[in-house]
Scaffold this motif. Structure first.
Motif, PDB file in Angstrom:
ATOM      1  N   VAL A 150       0.862  -1.180   0.000  1.00 51.50           N
ATOM      2  CA  VAL A 150       0.000   0.000   0.000  1.00 51.50           C
ATOM      3  C   VAL A 150       0.897   1.228   0.000  1.00 51.50           C
ATOM      4  O   VAL A 150       1.849   1.304   0.781  1.00 51.50           O
ATOM      5  CB  VAL A 150      -0.925   0.015   1.238  1.00 51.50           C
ATOM      6  CG1 VAL A 150      -1.735   1.315   1.292  1.00 51.50           C
ATOM      7  CG2 VAL A 150      -1.854  -1.189   1.224  1.00 51.50           C
TER       8      VAL A 150
ATOM      9  N   THR B  76       1.024   5.779  -1.003  1.00 48.06           N
ATOM     10  CA  THR B  76       0.245   6.995  -1.205  1.00 48.06           C
ATOM     11  C   THR B  76       0.962   7.933  -2.170  1.00 48.06           C
ATOM     12  O   THR B  76       2.160   8.171  -2.043  1.00 48.06           O
ATOM     13  CB  THR B  76       0.000   7.704   0.138  1.00 48.06           C
ATOM     14  OG1 THR B  76      -0.727   6.813   1.003  1.00 48.06           O
ATOM     15  CG2 THR B  76      -0.817   8.974  -0.055  1.00 48.06           C
TER      16      THR B  76
ATOM     17  N   THR C  42      -4.379   6.901  -1.704  1.00 44.88           N
ATOM     18  CA  THR C  42      -3.764   5.666  -1.232  1.00 44.88           C
ATOM     19  C   THR C  42      -4.111   4.526  -2.187  1.00 44.88           C
ATOM     20  O   THR C  42      -5.276   4.315  -2.530  1.00 44.88           O
ATOM     21  CB  THR C  42      -4.230   5.332   0.187  1.00 44.88           C
ATOM     22  OG1 THR C  42      -3.899   6.425   1.053  1.00 44.88           O
ATOM     23  CG2 THR C  42      -3.543   4.081   0.710  1.00 44.88           C
ATOM     24  N   VAL C  43      -3.065   3.814  -2.601  1.00 42.64           N
ATOM     25  CA  VAL C  43      -3.180   2.760  -3.617  1.00 42.64           C
ATOM     26  C   VAL C  43      -2.734   1.432  -3.027  1.00 42.64           C
ATOM     27  O   VAL C  43      -1.687   1.353  -2.379  1.00 42.64           O
ATOM     28  CB  VAL C  43      -2.306   3.094  -4.855  1.00 42.64           C
ATOM     29  CG1 VAL C  43      -2.447   2.008  -5.919  1.00 42.64           C
ATOM     30  CG2 VAL C  43      -2.665   4.465  -5.409  1.00 42.64           C
ATOM     31  N   GLY C  44      -3.513   0.387  -3.248  1.00 38.92           N
ATOM     32  CA  GLY C  44      -3.108  -0.968  -2.919  1.00 38.92           C
ATOM     33  C   GLY C  44      -2.775  -1.714  -4.201  1.00 38.92           C
ATOM     34  O   GLY C  44      -3.271  -1.368  -5.273  1.00 38.92           O
TER      35      GLY C  44
ATOM     36  N   VAL D  53      -7.099  -5.801   1.452  1.00 39.37           N
ATOM     37  CA  VAL D  53      -6.314  -4.628   1.066  1.00 39.37           C
ATOM     38  C   VAL D  53      -7.160  -3.368   1.165  1.00 39.37           C
ATOM     39  O   VAL D  53      -6.697  -2.326   1.645  1.00 39.37           O
ATOM     40  CB  VAL D  53      -5.750  -4.800  -0.355  1.00 39.37           C
ATOM     41  CG1 VAL D  53      -5.029  -3.530  -0.799  1.00 39.37           C
ATOM     42  CG2 VAL D  53      -4.793  -5.984  -0.408  1.00 39.37           C
ATOM     43  N   ALA D  54      -8.411  -3.436   0.729  1.00 35.58           N
ATOM     44  CA  ALA D  54      -9.279  -2.256   0.760  1.00 35.58           C
ATOM     45  C   ALA D  54      -9.424  -1.692   2.162  1.00 35.58           C
ATOM     46  O   ALA D  54      -9.522  -0.472   2.350  1.00 35.58           O
ATOM     47  CB  ALA D  54     -10.652  -2.609   0.189  1.00 35.58           C
TER      48      ALA D  54
ATOM     49  N   ARG E 192      -7.295  -1.314   4.288  1.00 34.35           N
ATOM     50  CA  ARG E 192      -6.121  -0.498   4.662  1.00 34.35           C
ATOM     51  C   ARG E 192      -6.337   0.968   4.291  1.00 34.35           C
ATOM     52  O   ARG E 192      -5.404   1.764   4.292  1.00 34.35           O
ATOM     53  CB  ARG E 192      -4.857  -1.018   3.976  1.00 34.35           C
ATOM     54  CG  ARG E 192      -4.059  -2.035   4.791  1.00 34.35           C
ATOM     55  CD  ARG E 192      -4.822  -3.270   5.104  1.00 34.35           C
ATOM     56  NE  ARG E 192      -4.038  -4.214   5.909  1.00 34.35           N
ATOM     57  CZ  ARG E 192      -4.490  -5.383   6.315  1.00 34.35           C
ATOM     58  NH1 ARG E 192      -5.706  -5.758   6.005  1.00 34.35           N
ATOM     59  NH2 ARG E 192      -3.751  -6.170   7.055  1.00 34.35           N
TER      60      ARG E 192
ATOM     61  N   VAL F  64      -7.491   2.212   1.333  1.00 34.67           N
ATOM     62  CA  VAL F  64      -7.089   2.567  -0.025  1.00 34.67           C
ATOM     63  C   VAL F  64      -8.239   3.233  -0.777  1.00 34.67           C
ATOM     64  O   VAL F  64      -9.418   2.970  -0.526  1.00 34.67           O
ATOM     65  CB  VAL F  64      -6.584   1.336  -0.817  1.00 34.67           C
ATOM     66  CG1 VAL F  64      -5.472   0.629  -0.056  1.00 34.67           C
ATOM     67  CG2 VAL F  64      -7.704   0.369  -1.153  1.00 34.67           C
ATOM     68  N   ASP F  65      -7.879   4.106  -1.694  1.00 34.67           N
ATOM     69  CA  ASP F  65      -8.825   4.726  -2.617  1.00 34.67           C
ATOM     70  C   ASP F  65      -8.886   3.963  -3.938  1.00 34.67           C
ATOM     71  O   ASP F  65      -9.864   4.080  -4.675  1.00 34.67           O
ATOM     72  CB  ASP F  65      -8.406   6.176  -2.912  1.00 34.67           C
ATOM     73  CG  ASP F  65      -8.317   7.013  -1.653  1.00 34.67           C
ATOM     74  OD1 ASP F  65      -9.366   7.303  -1.062  1.00 34.67           O
ATOM     75  OD2 ASP F  65      -7.178   7.366  -1.245  1.00 34.67           O
TER      76      ASP F  65
ATOM     77  N   ILE G 223      -7.236   0.186  -6.064  1.00 36.82           N
ATOM     78  CA  ILE G 223      -6.349  -0.971  -6.185  1.00 36.82           C
ATOM     79  C   ILE G 223      -5.861  -1.037  -7.626  1.00 36.82           C
ATOM     80  O   ILE G 223      -6.645  -0.910  -8.573  1.00 36.82           O
ATOM     81  CB  ILE G 223      -7.063  -2.271  -5.780  1.00 36.82           C
ATOM     82  CG1 ILE G 223      -7.197  -2.330  -4.257  1.00 36.82           C
ATOM     83  CG2 ILE G 223      -6.312  -3.502  -6.289  1.00 36.82           C
ATOM     84  CD1 ILE G 223      -7.869  -3.567  -3.717  1.00 36.82           C
TER      85      ILE G 223
ATOM     86  N   ILE H  39     -14.183   1.547  -4.200  1.00 32.99           N
ATOM     87  CA  ILE H  39     -12.859   2.054  -4.547  1.00 32.99           C
ATOM     88  C   ILE H  39     -12.716   2.089  -6.070  1.00 32.99           C
ATOM     89  O   ILE H  39     -13.467   1.449  -6.793  1.00 32.99           O
ATOM     90  CB  ILE H  39     -11.727   1.173  -3.975  1.00 32.99           C
ATOM     91  CG1 ILE H  39     -11.899  -0.279  -4.446  1.00 32.99           C
ATOM     92  CG2 ILE H  39     -11.643   1.269  -2.462  1.00 32.99           C
ATOM     93  CD1 ILE H  39     -10.756  -1.209  -4.057  1.00 32.99           C
TER      94      ILE H  39
END
Length: 275
Positions: free
Chosen positions: A140, A142, A147-149, A165-166, A168, A170-171, A173, A202
């Protein structure tokens, strides 16, 4: 509002690593001016789509030549790169890791994800050639406040890991893939990307290898499942879209499914077998 310009690029990798890097270089250099993050396919360093050298297990370490060139490319173009490579496994040289690397505009290797779910389906046996990674903290990162997974290909078929993962925060994936071609496979690819985006509210960015071995159709989908951009089938094609925190927040006000959930997700201790 924070925002991130994302590009997904696609081509069919071959056994010639230098030729593959030329394809990568073309995608990155043509996209960098309009992109903060360029997502490239799984196995974009080396692939054998025609199965001409099945005895070869070509791989490189994380300090190898291909990643060194990726670092230089990111720095020259002032952009982040997420790409799939085949990483040397010192404990089992015949079964390397299927690995994603996150490269920064400063030319640094900032993150690594080794594929957890290997593609033992539809007549394939990835685990014969690749070591499944132990489950660790997800990749993860940023960029510009977004924020990207990161996950890889077959992971898309497992809602648990995407939710894991979501959660965490994240905006989006990003999913490099080599989604093998076959009956209904393009439909599965698009349907699953949309589903994972909708159920986790997301953005989802899938970058795939292309025909004849894979489906292409790299695309970026928003948190309501709307396709914002698609690269179609062609090799060397790209698709770019804007990811915003405002859109994620607005969708979650309308569809608060993450906050309404009553189950959590944890890694399984052992595979669940059918009875």
């Amino acid at each position: 509002m924070t925002q991130l310009r994302v590009t997904v690029g696609q081509f069919e990798a071959q056994r010639d690593v230098n030729l593959n890097f030329t394809e990568v270089e073309s995608i990155v250099t043509s996209s960098a001016a309009s992109s903060d993050l360029v997502v490239l396919p799984e196995n974009c360093m080396y692939s054998d789509p025609k199965k001409e050298a099945t005895e070869i297990r070509y791989a490189e370490a994380l300090d190898g030549d291909f990643i060194t060139r990726l670092k230089r490319l990111a720095a020259e173009n002032d952009t982040h790169i997420l790409a799939g490579i085949t990483e040397t496994n010192v404990d089992d040289p015949s079964r390397p890791f299927n690995t994603l690397v996150q490269i920064t505009p400063e030319g640094g290797l900032a993150g690594v994800y080794r594929k957890v779910h290997l593609y033992d389906a539809f007549g394939y046996r990835e685990s014969d050639k690749v070591t499944p990674a132990p489950i660790a903290d997800p990749l993860v990162f940023t960029i510009n406040g977004i924020t990207v997974g990161a996950l890889t290909c077959y992971d898309l078929r497992f809602p648990e890991i995407v939710r894991w993962v979501a959660l965490r925060g994240v905006d989006m994936i990003a999913l490099p893939a080599a989604w093998a071609s076959g009956p209904l496979k393009e439909f599965h690819w698009e349907a699953l990307i949309r589903a994972r985006a909708i159920e986790n509210t997301i953005y989802f960015a899938g970058a795939g290898q292309t025909a004849p071995s894979c489906t292409g159709q790299s695309q970026i989908v928003d948190p309501m499942g709307v396709t914002l951009a698609s690269a179609g089938e062609g090799s060397g094609a790209v698709a770019t879209a804007l990811v915003t925190s405002e859109r994620v927040e607005a969708v979650r006000r309308t569809n608060p499914s993450l906050s309404n959930r009553r189950f959590d997700v944890t890694p399984a201790k052992s595979p669940i077998m059918s009875r």
